[in-house]
Structure formats: structure tokens, C-alpha cells
Design a protein around this motif. Structure first.
Motif, PDB file in Angstrom:
ATOM      1  N   VAL A 184       0.844  -1.195   0.000  1.00  0.00           N
ATOM      2  CA  VAL A 184       0.000   0.000   0.000  1.00  0.00           C
ATOM      3  C   VAL A 184       0.879   1.244   0.000  1.00  0.00           C
ATOM      4  CG1 VAL A 184      -1.921  -1.160   1.169  1.00  0.00           C
ATOM      5  CG2 VAL A 184      -0.142  -0.007   2.526  1.00  0.00           C
ATOM      6  N   PRO A 185       0.350   2.384  -0.488  1.00  0.00           N
ATOM      7  CA  PRO A 185       1.105   3.639  -0.408  1.00  0.00           C
ATOM      8  C   PRO A 185       1.166   4.131   1.029  1.00  0.00           C
ATOM      9  CG  PRO A 185      -1.107   4.048  -1.223  1.00  0.00           C
ATOM     10  CD  PRO A 185      -0.958   2.556  -1.152  1.00  0.00           C
ATOM     11  N   VAL A 186       2.056   5.077   1.285  1.00  0.00           N
ATOM     12  CA  VAL A 186       2.288   5.495   2.670  1.00  0.00           C
ATOM     13  C   VAL A 186       2.318   7.017   2.776  1.00  0.00           C
ATOM     14  CG1 VAL A 186       4.800   5.272   2.377  1.00  0.00           C
ATOM     15  CG2 VAL A 186       3.821   5.270   4.680  1.00  0.00           C
ATOM     16  N   LEU A 233      14.463   6.671   7.405  1.00  0.00           N
ATOM     17  CA  LEU A 233      13.171   6.102   7.788  1.00  0.00           C
ATOM     18  C   LEU A 233      12.440   5.462   6.601  1.00  0.00           C
ATOM     19  CD1 LEU A 233      11.125   5.536  10.007  1.00  0.00           C
ATOM     20  CD2 LEU A 233      10.152   7.816   9.602  1.00  0.00           C
ATOM     21  N   PRO A 234      12.345   6.117   5.430  1.00  0.00           N
ATOM     22  CA  PRO A 234      11.680   5.450   4.299  1.00  0.00           C
ATOM     23  C   PRO A 234      12.342   4.138   3.896  1.00  0.00           C
ATOM     24  CG  PRO A 234      11.877   7.787   3.876  1.00  0.00           C
ATOM     25  CD  PRO A 234      12.690   7.516   5.110  1.00  0.00           C
ATOM     26  N   ALA A 235      13.673   4.080   3.973  1.00  0.00           N
ATOM     27  CA  ALA A 235      14.369   2.832   3.651  1.00  0.00           C
ATOM     28  C   ALA A 235      14.006   1.746   4.657  1.00  0.00           C
ATOM     29  CB  ALA A 235      15.875   3.069   3.642  1.00  0.00           C
ATOM     30  N   LEU A 236      13.904   2.129   5.919  1.00  0.00           N
ATOM     31  CA  LEU A 236      13.538   1.177   6.967  1.00  0.00           C
ATOM     32  C   LEU A 236      12.106   0.682   6.767  1.00  0.00           C
ATOM     33  CD1 LEU A 236      14.788   0.162   9.764  1.00  0.00           C
ATOM     34  CD2 LEU A 236      13.245   1.835  10.792  1.00  0.00           C
ATOM     35  N   ILE A 237      11.186   1.588   6.461  1.00  0.00           N
ATOM     36  CA  ILE A 237       9.787   1.212   6.244  1.00  0.00           C
ATOM     37  C   ILE A 237       9.670   0.278   5.039  1.00  0.00           C
ATOM     38  CG2 ILE A 237       7.488   2.084   5.685  1.00  0.00           C
ATOM     39  CD1 ILE A 237       8.420   2.691   8.559  1.00  0.00           C
ATOM     40  N   ALA A 238      10.375   0.591   3.967  1.00  0.00           N
ATOM     41  CA  ALA A 238      10.327  -0.250   2.766  1.00  0.00           C
ATOM     42  C   ALA A 238      10.888  -1.641   3.031  1.00  0.00           C
ATOM     43  CB  ALA A 238      11.100   0.420   1.637  1.00  0.00           C
ATOM     44  N   GLU A 239      11.853  -1.728   3.915  1.00  0.00           N
ATOM     45  CA  GLU A 239      12.478  -3.021   4.228  1.00  0.00           C
ATOM     46  C   GLU A 239      11.571  -3.921   5.057  1.00  0.00           C
ATOM     47  OE1 GLU A 239      16.327  -4.785   6.758  1.00  0.00           O
ATOM     48  OE2 GLU A 239      16.210  -2.630   6.281  1.00  0.00           O
ATOM     49  N   HIS A 240      10.790  -3.329   5.959  1.00  0.00           N
ATOM     50  CA  HIS A 240      10.078  -4.139   6.945  1.00  0.00           C
ATOM     51  C   HIS A 240       8.563  -4.220   6.752  1.00  0.00           C
ATOM     52  CE1 HIS A 240      13.479  -4.927   9.657  1.00  0.00           C
ATOM     53  NE2 HIS A 240      13.896  -3.705   9.363  1.00  0.00           N
ATOM     54  N   PHE A 241       8.002  -3.378   5.875  1.00  0.00           N
ATOM     55  CA  PHE A 241       6.547  -3.329   5.777  1.00  0.00           C
ATOM     56  C   PHE A 241       6.092  -3.373   4.317  1.00  0.00           C
ATOM     57  CE2 PHE A 241       7.844  -1.079   9.618  1.00  0.00           C
ATOM     58  CZ  PHE A 241       7.110  -1.765  10.588  1.00  0.00           C
ATOM     59  N   PRO A 242       4.849  -3.833   4.080  1.00  0.00           N
ATOM     60  CA  PRO A 242       4.336  -3.973   2.712  1.00  0.00           C
ATOM     61  C   PRO A 242       3.850  -2.635   2.142  1.00  0.00           C
ATOM     62  CG  PRO A 242       2.682  -4.731   4.266  1.00  0.00           C
ATOM     63  CD  PRO A 242       3.899  -4.386   5.078  1.00  0.00           C
ATOM     64  N   VAL A 243       4.794  -1.783   1.755  1.00  0.00           N
ATOM     65  CA  VAL A 243       4.443  -0.482   1.195  1.00  0.00           C
ATOM     66  C   VAL A 243       5.010  -0.357  -0.215  1.00  0.00           C
ATOM     67  CG1 VAL A 243       4.324   0.632   3.451  1.00  0.00           C
ATOM     68  CG2 VAL A 243       6.486   0.645   2.187  1.00  0.00           C
ATOM     69  N   THR A 244       4.346   0.443  -1.038  1.00  0.00           N
ATOM     70  CA  THR A 244       4.831   0.727  -2.381  1.00  0.00           C
ATOM     71  C   THR A 244       5.822   1.890  -2.314  1.00  0.00           C
ATOM     72  OG1 THR A 244       3.155   2.388  -2.919  1.00  0.00           O
ATOM     73  CG2 THR A 244       2.538   0.074  -3.239  1.00  0.00           C
ATOM     74  N   ASN A 245       6.335   2.287  -3.471  1.00  0.00           N
ATOM     75  CA  ASN A 245       7.251   3.426  -3.503  1.00  0.00           C
ATOM     76  C   ASN A 245       6.521   4.759  -3.640  1.00  0.00           C
ATOM     77  OD1 ASN A 245       6.400   3.303  -6.137  1.00  0.00           O
ATOM     78  ND2 ASN A 245       8.424   3.011  -7.038  1.00  0.00           N
ATOM     79  N   LYS A 246       5.196   4.732  -3.560  1.00  0.00           N
ATOM     80  CA  LYS A 246       4.423   5.975  -3.597  1.00  0.00           C
ATOM     81  C   LYS A 246       4.238   6.486  -2.177  1.00  0.00           C
ATOM     82  CE  LYS A 246       1.931   5.753  -7.953  1.00  0.00           C
ATOM     83  NZ  LYS A 246       0.605   5.939  -8.599  1.00  0.00           N
ATOM     84  N   GLN A 247       4.699   7.712  -1.929  1.00  0.00           N
ATOM     85  CA  GLN A 247       4.617   8.269  -0.591  1.00  0.00           C
ATOM     86  C   GLN A 247       4.325   9.761  -0.663  1.00  0.00           C
ATOM     87  OE1 GLN A 247       8.383   7.067   1.068  1.00  0.00           O
ATOM     88  NE2 GLN A 247       9.551   8.561  -0.115  1.00  0.00           N
ATOM     89  N   HIS A 295      -4.649  13.225  -0.529  1.00  0.00           N
ATOM     90  CA  HIS A 295      -3.463  12.422  -0.860  1.00  0.00           C
ATOM     91  C   HIS A 295      -3.811  11.182  -1.657  1.00  0.00           C
ATOM     92  CE1 HIS A 295      -0.606  14.839   1.355  1.00  0.00           C
ATOM     93  NE2 HIS A 295      -1.367  14.805   2.440  1.00  0.00           N
ATOM     94  N   ALA A 296      -4.968  10.597  -1.372  1.00  0.00           N
ATOM     95  CA  ALA A 296      -5.377   9.369  -2.093  1.00  0.00           C
ATOM     96  C   ALA A 296      -5.474   9.611  -3.592  1.00  0.00           C
ATOM     97  CB  ALA A 296      -6.707   8.862  -1.538  1.00  0.00           C
ATOM     98  N   LYS A 297      -5.795  10.816  -4.011  1.00  0.00           N
ATOM     99  CA  LYS A 297      -5.883  11.122  -5.443  1.00  0.00           C
ATOM    100  C   LYS A 297      -4.550  10.972  -6.153  1.00  0.00           C
ATOM    101  CE  LYS A 297      -7.587  15.255  -4.938  1.00  0.00           C
ATOM    102  NZ  LYS A 297      -8.142  16.596  -5.274  1.00  0.00           N
ATOM    103  N   TYR A 298      -3.458  11.128  -5.389  1.00  0.00           N
ATOM    104  CA  TYR A 298      -2.124  11.107  -5.992  1.00  0.00           C
ATOM    105  C   TYR A 298      -1.334   9.862  -5.629  1.00  0.00           C
ATOM    106  CZ  TYR A 298      -3.612  15.913  -6.456  1.00  0.00           C
ATOM    107  OH  TYR A 298      -4.345  17.030  -6.754  1.00  0.00           O
ATOM    108  N   LEU A 299      -1.772   9.173  -4.588  1.00  0.00           N
ATOM    109  CA  LEU A 299      -1.095   7.958  -4.176  1.00  0.00           C
ATOM    110  C   LEU A 299      -1.638   6.730  -4.898  1.00  0.00           C
ATOM    111  CD1 LEU A 299      -0.895   8.598  -0.323  1.00  0.00           C
ATOM    112  CD2 LEU A 299       1.038   8.466  -1.899  1.00  0.00           C
TER     113      LEU A 299
END
Length: 278
Positions: A45-47, A129-143, A274-278
Motif C-alpha cells: 500500500v502507499p504510505v 526512515l523510508p528505507a527502513l519502512i520499505a524493508e520491513h513493511f508492505p508499502v509501495t514506492n508511492k509516498q 493524498h489518495a488522489k495522488y497515491l
């Protein structure tokens, strides 16, 4: 990079969790909170990164903003970091004032001693922090970025300087022109020194005037905010934005103050934005 779970709760079908980890940028243990919507159980999911204001930590937004229902509906993760490094070795204001030191990192990289040893919040938010979040959680590269007061300043300046990294920016009651308000002048004098040419890199008005913005921006400001004229100065940002061809909206909200009562009243609008762009 390893992280340690501090607590977790189920909310609106998703999960709210708090973690601590050793941060290289700040050279301290840092704490952050994350809300993972129910959709994250099936796919990434986006973050949205939420940056809080003076005196706050990772808990204020998560407990007071009432954002979980809408974030769960939209399928957006929310990450709320702390507002400064903390610990026994971390410098603080000599008089323990609320607007400098602990809880007042201003989302910049300090260059002056003793602050420069730990107060590297800009690097922490933009890179580590974004690198840590991307490593440990199911997020896309959209933030995207959002924040309140000092955190609104952080969201604006970080987003404007790193537009390739984010999809959109929003803020509640942001410090728009810190080089011309007491909070900003005090913090920047200590963290960045007396060379005011270095301050401009952390001032949303100056960044917007110099670079414009390719990102859509939404700002809400209460007209009953006690900090409006002296500290926040949204009219300065409006004047700069009027000279730029950007997707910019600043809404003055009648009767609202600087508190989380204000934020909770309009947080759904910001998440939908934000949902419109994420």
C-alpha cells in the motif's frame, strides 16, 4: 536494519504498531508508529508520512487525529516518526524550553555543536526512515507528506526539496516562513548558526519562491489560531504561491485553533486529497 516492536493494536481492521530502532543519521534510538490498513494484508500500500509539531512525539497524531477509519477505507499506511532525537546524551535547551531541543527538531540537519551530533532529522525523514519502512513493511514506492505546525514546516520543506520522492504535500497550521518568526529564528540560530544564508534551505516561502513546486499542496489554517500572526504567517506563503503556477490551496477555517480538535475535523479531507495522488 533491525526494529523492535513496542506495542500493537488492531483498529478499523488494520494494525497500529510502535517500534524503536537504532538510527544511523541521529546516532540515537528512534521511535516511530505505523498504521497498516487492512489492505496491507493482501498487497503493498502507499504510505503517508505525518510530521508532528513542537512538544509532540509519535503518539500524538495516532491517538488524537482520528485518521484510522478513513485511512483504512482508502488503503493508505501512515507513518508517524518522533519529532527529535532523544536520550541522555542528546542536547536540550538549557532552560528546557519547548521550542528548542527535545521535541523540537525542526526537521533539519543541524550544523552547530552540540546539536549537530544528533539533530539530523532531515536525513532521518528523507532517507533513513523510508528505507527502513520499505524493508520491513508492505508499502509501495508511492509516498506523500503531511504535518502540523513545526511538522507542517517539515512537510513543506522536505517535499519541496525532494519532489521526485513524494506525490503530494499537505499541512495544518504550518510554520511557513521560519526565517521571519520567533520559533524559527531561535531554532535556526542554534541549529544552523548565525549565517542566515543557510537558513533559506529550510524555509518554505523561500524554497517555493526559488523552485516553485511540481507537487499539489493543500493547507488548512484556523483563523482562531493563537499563533497565526506571529509564528505561522500563512499570508507570506499565499503571496509567494500567487506568483507560481502550482496546484496550491490554502483554506482558512473559521473558528478553529491550533489543536488536534482542528486536525481531527479536517483529517479526512487531507487523506482523500493524498489518495488522489497515491
Amino acid at each position: 536494519m533491525s526494529i523492535q516492536l513496542l506495542s500493537q493494536n488492531t483498529v478499523f481492521g488494520g494494525r497500529h504498531q510502535r517500534y524503536t530502532h537504532q538510527a544511523h543519521s541521529t546516532n540515537t534510538q528512534m521511535t516511530f508508529a505505523i498504521f497498516l490498513p487492512p489492505q496491507a494484508q493482501q498487497h503493498a500500500v502507499p504510505v503517508l508520512y505525518w510530521l508532528s509539531g513542537l512538544t509532540c512525539n509519535d503518539e500524538n497524531f495516532m491517538q488524537k487525529a482520528g485518521a484510522f477509519r478513513k485511512a483504512a477505507e482508502l488503503g493508505i499506511a501512515i507513518v508517524a516518526p518522533d519529532t527529535s532525537p532523544r536520550g541522555e546524551t542528546v542536547a536540550d535547551d538549557a532552560e528546557q524550553a519547548y521550542d528548542l531541543g527535545l521535541g523540537a527538531g525542526f526537521y533539519l540537519n543541524a550544523t552547530q555543536a552540540p546539536w549537530d551530533k544528533h539533530y539530523q532529522m532531515y536525513s532521518y525523514i528523507v532517507d533513513e526512515l523510508p528505507a527502513l519502512i520499505a524493508e520491513h513493511f508492505p508499502v509501495t514506492n508511492k509516498q506523500s507528506l503531511a504535518g502540523h505546525s513545526m511538522g507542517g514546516h517539515g512537510a513543506l520543506t522536505i517535499g519541496l526539496k525532494n519532489s521526485h520522492q513524494y506525490q503530494s504535500i499537505s499541512a495544518f497550521s504550518p510554520i511557513t516562513n521560519p526565517t521571519e518568526c520567533p520559533w524559527g529564528i531561535k531554532a535556526f540560530s542554534h541549529y544552523l548558526g548565525n549565517d542566515q544564508s543557510t537558513w533559506a534551505e529550510y524555509d518554505a516561502c523561500k524554497l517555493l519562491a526559488k523552485h516553485g513546486s511540481r507537487l499539489p499542496i493543500l493547507i488548512d489554517q484556523g483563523d482562531a489560531d493563537g499563533f497565526l500572526e506571529e509564528q505561522l504567517k500563512p499570508n507570506h506563503l499565499i503571496d509567494v504561491a500567487a506568483q507560481q503556477d502550482i496546484d496550491f490551496e490554502l483554506r482558512m477555517q473559521a473558528g478553529y485553533d491550533h489543536s488536534y480538535f482542528f486536525i481531527s475535523s479536517f483529517i479526512d479531507d487531507h487523506l482523500s486529497f493524498h489518495a488522489k495522488y497515491l
